[in-house]
Design an enzyme around this catalytic site. Structure first.
Site, PDB file in Angstrom:
ATOM      1  CG  LEU A 134      -4.632   0.835  -7.697  1.00  0.00           C
ATOM      2  CD1 LEU A 134      -4.491   2.329  -7.955  1.00  0.00           C
ATOM      3  CD2 LEU A 134      -4.857   0.110  -9.017  1.00  0.00           C
ATOM      4  N   GLY A 135      -2.337  -2.437  -4.901  1.00  0.00           N
ATOM      5  CA  GLY A 135      -1.153  -3.009  -4.239  1.00  0.00           C
ATOM      6  C   GLY A 135      -0.712  -4.284  -4.939  1.00  0.00           C
ATOM      7  CD  GLN A 136       3.558  -8.696  -3.832  1.00  0.00           C
ATOM      8  OE1 GLN A 136       3.286  -8.752  -2.635  1.00  0.00           O
ATOM      9  NE2 GLN A 136       4.507  -9.417  -4.382  1.00  0.00           N
TER      10      GLN A 136
ATOM     11  CG  ASP B 210      -5.261   1.853  -4.192  1.00  0.00           C
ATOM     12  OD1 ASP B 210      -4.898   0.680  -3.962  1.00  0.00           O
ATOM     13  OD2 ASP B 210      -4.558   2.844  -3.899  1.00  0.00           O
ATOM     14  CB  ILE B 211      -5.521   5.678  -0.926  1.00  0.00           C
ATOM     15  CG1 ILE B 211      -5.656   7.006  -0.187  1.00  0.00           C
ATOM     16  CG2 ILE B 211      -4.095   5.394  -1.353  1.00  0.00           C
ATOM     17  CD1 ILE B 211      -5.011   7.018   1.183  1.00  0.00           C
TER      18      ILE B 211
ATOM     19  CG  ASP C 245      -8.056   7.275   3.556  1.00  0.00           C
ATOM     20  OD1 ASP C 245      -7.770   6.183   4.102  1.00  0.00           O
ATOM     21  OD2 ASP C 245      -7.663   8.371   3.984  1.00  0.00           O
TER      22      ASP C 245
ATOM     23  CE1 TYR D  23       2.145  -6.533   7.373  1.00  0.00           C
ATOM     24  CE2 TYR D  23       3.511  -8.442   7.875  1.00  0.00           C
ATOM     25  CZ  TYR D  23       2.575  -7.817   7.077  1.00  0.00           C
ATOM     26  OH  TYR D  23       2.068  -8.479   5.990  1.00  0.00           O
TER      27      TYR D  23
ATOM     28  CE  LYS E  55      -1.058  -8.063   7.895  1.00  0.00           C
ATOM     29  NZ  LYS E  55      -2.209  -7.895   7.000  1.00  0.00           N
TER      30      LYS E  55
HETATM   31  C1  AKB Z   1       6.283  -8.739   4.275  1.00  0.00           C
HETATM   32  O1  AKB Z   1       7.427  -9.140   4.037  1.00  0.00           O
HETATM   33  O2  AKB Z   1       6.019  -7.789   5.027  1.00  0.00           O
HETATM   34  C2  AKB Z   1       5.133  -9.480   3.650  1.00  0.00           C
HETATM   35  C3  AKB Z   1       4.643 -10.565   4.527  1.00  0.00           C
HETATM   36  C4  AKB Z   1       5.340 -11.860   4.590  1.00  0.00           C
HETATM   37  O3  AKB Z   1       3.675 -10.373   5.210  1.00  0.00           O
HETATM   38  N1  AKB Z   1       5.551  -9.991   2.368  1.00  0.00           N
END
Ligand code: AKB
Length: 318
Positions: free
Chosen positions: A10-12, A34-35, A53, A142, A146
């Site tokens: 259900l995310g982008q 989805d959660i 989850d 983030y 990644k």
């Molecule tokens: C974000 O902005 O966090 C994401 C991405 C570029 O990974 N859209």
């Protein structure tokens, strides 16, 4: 691929990928999870759906076995700005969820896709035409998740033979579901505000270039990479892909061609600006083109035209 399990449906990305894949592979062959389970949602009502989850490893395995899946598309993750605000949760969800999904893929011998991001790069990465193989020392949680995710997926391929594949997505722009918590979100918000208020205040400064892509190209990229001949893949986790690179005043200029009274102003958010400053201006996607035929259809003018047309209908604006 016969049966595909999608997490974070259900995310982008998931909100569109599930429907896209259901059209290609058949409704019953794409299991959305989805959660949360909202009512009257197309993804929930349009085919098999399970509440899941991603931190619940046994439930994930149970759902995958119940539907006899042979492919996992793991999308559940926190985006950059939210991850910076909640770094501990971001580590737990982004790494814990990925680990659980990889373990299910290993146990059931599934093909596996998960997105990385331009966020996997950092200050010391070459900024222009960023190579496929280069320095990756991100300064955000983030980015840390990644890069770690890319390495973990490579490890599962080399150590256990799990057929892992991934791309480094740029900012994704779509009119269906909002991104929620990213640094590139301004390039989505601007279209809504342009139509609703004829003005937009950008939280990213003028002159800040970032890579972007329209969602139809992102969906095609996922399917094309998943279908690619494995013998052609020299890289796996994760391929640089991009469709365009622009800065805020350029997207504003493009919108003005359709809405001449549109006005842009700036109120820069220091947290998201710092994240954007640490990311490339533009990345090189030669490896993706050569190894699995990546190609984007939309550039800034064609995306802007389509976004404004589709959003007008969605927002019921005459
Ligand atoms: C974000 O902005 O966090 C994401 C991405 C570029 O990974 N859209």
């Amino acid at each position: 691929m016969k049966r595909i399990l999608v997490t974070g449906s259900l995310g982008q990305i998931g909100s569109e990928l599930v429907n896209h894949m259901r059209k290609i592979y058949g409704t019953d062959n794409v299991i959305a999870t989805d959660i949360r389970r909202p009512e009257n949602n197309e993804v929930v009502l349009g085919g098999p759906f399970e509440e899941l989850d991603v931190l619940n490893a046994s439930k994930m395995a149970e759902v995958a076995k119940k539907y006899d899946v042979d492919t996992i598309v793991h999308l559940a993750a926190l985006l950059s700005a939210v991850a910076e605000a909640k770094p501990v949760l971001a580590w737990q969800i982004n790494m814990g969820g990925l680990f659980n999904a990889l373990e299910v893929a290993r146990e059931l011998n599934c093909k596996f896709f998960t997105p990385s991001s331009i966020g996997a790069f950092g200050e010391s990465t070459p900024k222009d035409n960023t190579p496929q193989d280069t320095i990756q020392r991100p300064g955000t949680m983030y980015g840390v998740t990644k890069v770690s995710g890319e390495l973990l997926c490579d490890y599962y391929f080399k150590k256990f033979g799990v057929d892992t594949r991934g791309v480094r997505f740029p900012g994704l722009i779509s009119y269906v579901a909002p991104p929620g918590g990213g640094t590139t979100d301004y390039a989505v918000d601007i279209y809504y505000k342009a139509l609703q208020e004829k003005s937009y205040t950008s939280f990213i400064a003028e002159g800040t270039y970032m890579d972007m892509m329209y969602m139809p190209d992102a969906l095609n990229a996922i399917v094309t990479l998943l279908e690619a001949d494995p013998s052609k893949l020299k890289h796996r986790n994760a391929f640089n892909i991009t469709a365009m690179s622009f800065e805020p005043s350029q997207i504003a200029g493009e919108i003005k061609k359709h809405i001449p009274e549109f006005k842009m102003s700036y109120d820069v958010d220091p947290v998201r600006q710092a994240i954007a400053n640490s990311w490339p201006n533009s990345i090189d996607c030669t490896a993706a083109k050569e190894e699995w035929g990546f190609k984007a259809q939309y550039d800034l003018p064609s995306m802007t035209k389509d976004m404004l047309e589709k959003l007008k209908i969605k927002l019921n604006i005459k």
